[in-house]
Every structure is written in C-alpha cells, then in structure tokens.
Design a protein around this motif. Structure first.
Motif, short mmCIF file in Angstrom:
data_model
loop_
_atom_site.label_atom_id
_atom_site.label_comp_id
_atom_site.label_asym_id
_atom_site.label_seq_id
_atom_site.Cartn_x
_atom_site.Cartn_y
_atom_site.Cartn_z
N VAL A 43 0.59 10.33 3.34
CA VAL A 43 1.12 9.54 4.44
C VAL A 43 2.66 9.08 4.15
CG1 VAL A 43 0.23 7.02 3.93
CG2 VAL A 43 0.49 7.94 6.17
N ILE A 44 3.16 8.93 5.12
CA ILE A 44 4.72 8.30 5.00
C ILE A 44 4.57 7.15 5.09
CG2 ILE A 44 6.91 8.54 6.01
CD1 ILE A 44 6.07 11.28 7.02
N GLY A 45 5.39 6.44 3.58
CA GLY A 45 5.66 4.91 3.67
C GLY A 45 6.83 4.66 4.02
N LEU A 46 7.39 3.55 4.41
CA LEU A 46 8.64 3.01 4.77
C LEU A 46 9.01 1.83 3.98
CD1 LEU A 46 10.96 2.85 7.01
CD2 LEU A 46 9.50 1.19 8.13
N PHE A 47 10.38 1.98 3.38
CA PHE A 47 10.88 0.85 2.48
C PHE A 47 11.85 0.29 3.61
CE2 PHE A 47 13.81 -0.71 -1.01
CZ PHE A 47 12.86 -1.69 -1.29
N ALA A 114 14.79 5.56 2.34
CA ALA A 114 13.77 4.45 3.10
C ALA A 114 12.48 5.15 3.39
CB ALA A 114 14.42 4.06 4.62
N LEU A 115 12.38 6.34 3.37
CA LEU A 115 10.90 7.08 3.56
C LEU A 115 10.54 7.68 2.25
CD1 LEU A 115 11.59 8.53 7.26
CD2 LEU A 115 10.37 6.62 6.53
N PHE A 116 9.49 7.45 2.01
CA PHE A 116 8.62 8.11 0.71
C PHE A 116 7.06 8.83 0.98
CE2 PHE A 116 11.54 5.11 -0.63
CZ PHE A 116 12.03 5.69 -1.74
N TRP A 117 6.78 9.61 0.38
CA TRP A 117 5.17 9.97 0.46
C TRP A 117 4.21 9.22 -0.31
CZ3 TRP A 117 3.79 13.02 3.75
CH2 TRP A 117 4.66 14.38 4.33
N SER A 118 3.50 8.77 0.46
CA SER A 118 2.56 7.95 -0.37
C SER A 118 1.03 8.86 -0.82
CB SER A 118 2.05 6.83 0.62
OG SER A 118 0.95 6.09 -0.09
N PRO A 119 0.22 8.65 -1.67
CA PRO A 119 -0.86 9.61 -1.96
C PRO A 119 -2.08 9.13 -1.05
CG PRO A 119 -0.35 8.08 -3.71
CD PRO A 119 0.69 7.89 -2.77
#
Length: 187
Positions: A43-47, A114-119
């Motif tokens: 899923v996509i995580g937001l910083f 600001a956006l990253f892949w989360s497992p």
C-alpha cells in the motif's frame, strides 16, 4: 527417432505420482503470516511533512485515484524588511485503492519523497466505498515502510554530500588558519 505413442501421458502421470507423495506446502494464511520480499508493494504511505501540494502525483496518476485539496496560507517575512510569502497547506490527501493499479508512478514522480511503498497488504474492506483512505490512514502506513537498503561500500559518494564535506573542510581549515594567526599575533 519417432516419439513412442503415449510417452507424454506417461511422463505426466510420473510427475503427478511424484508430487502426490510430497508433503503439502500450503501456508494457512491468517495463522501464518507470509514472508514478504524486501521492498514489496503493498500500500502507499504518505509522509505528510514532505508534501508541498505540488499535485504531480495526482496529475501523473493514470487512474486519477489520488484526491488532493489545499489552500494558500501567508507566511510572515523571515527577516525584517522582507516580503510575505505564500505557501500551500495540505487539507486533504486521499487515495482510492479500489481504482489504484499499484503502478508506482505517483511515488516515482514525487520530487520531495512524500510517498512510499509499504509492505502492508491487509487493508480489505467489506464495502468498496471504504477503500478510499484519507491522509491519517496513509500516515499510519508510513511507519511500516522499511528503511532503504544500505549503500554499496564501493559506491561513489553522492555529489551533495561530497560538496558539503568539501565546504566543511574549507571552513575548518579557514578557522584553524585564523586561530593560528591570532596565536602568532599574541606572541
């Protein structure tokens, strides 16, 4: 040499018999969590602190599943006599995962990381309308993002770090020189 009639059938049956005698390798999912590969796409995580509301992610998304709302805020001058600045303030950041195709374009085009892949992959909902996740949920997933892999020991140092190191060394040398001159002037 011509193939013997029925040899393909015999080979297939041999494979079937061989696999029938082996133990099953089925993992009972809810009881046993799968071992995910590093940097897997869940899923996509937001910083949120890094988001400048540039809207690149929403514009580049082929599915138009990213919703961003913002407003402009005036920032007072940093120094006396300076001018006021305006900046965008994030009001809403949402991703509709029922539309998302997990292509990762939004993550690649984000210039401020600001956006990253989360497992994380366990975010199923009973109603499809609940698959639109707002920024508070996306922020929760940010803390599950694994750290980036370590740099290769033989890799070249990044240019930004090399430039900063060179500037710091020049500054340290200049300070040492001024201290030496001050000591010579006192004696």
């Amino acid at each position: 040499m011509a193939p013997v009639p029925g040899s393909g059938l015999a080979k297939g049956l041999a494979v079937t018999l061989r696999t029938m005698t082996r133990k099953s390798v089925t993992a009972q999912y809810p009881d046993t969590q799968p071992a995910l590969p590093p940097r897997s796409r869940g899923v996509i995580g937001l910083f949120e602190e890094n988001c400048t509301v540039c809207m690149l992610c929403a514009r580049e998304c082929p599915d138009w599943c990213i919703y961003i709302d913002s407003h402009k805020e005036t920032v007072p001058p940093a120094a006396p006599g300076g001018r006021e600045r305006s900046r965008n303030v994030l009001d809403r950041f949402a991703i509709d995962f029922s539309l998302c195709m997990y292509c990762g374009i939004c993550i690649e085009v984000c210039p401020f990381d600001a956006l990253f892949w989360s497992p994380e992959f366990e975010y199923a909902e009973t109603d499809i309308r609940d698959l639109t996740h707002e920024r508070d949920k996306l922020r929760e997933w940010m803390w599950t993002v694994p750290a980036p892999p370590a740099l290769d020991a033989g890799a070249e140092e990044p240019k930004e770090i090399a430039a900063a190191r060179k500037t710091a060394e020049k500054l340290a040398a200049a300070q040492a020189e001024s201290r030496r001159e001050a000591q010579e002037g006192q004696s």
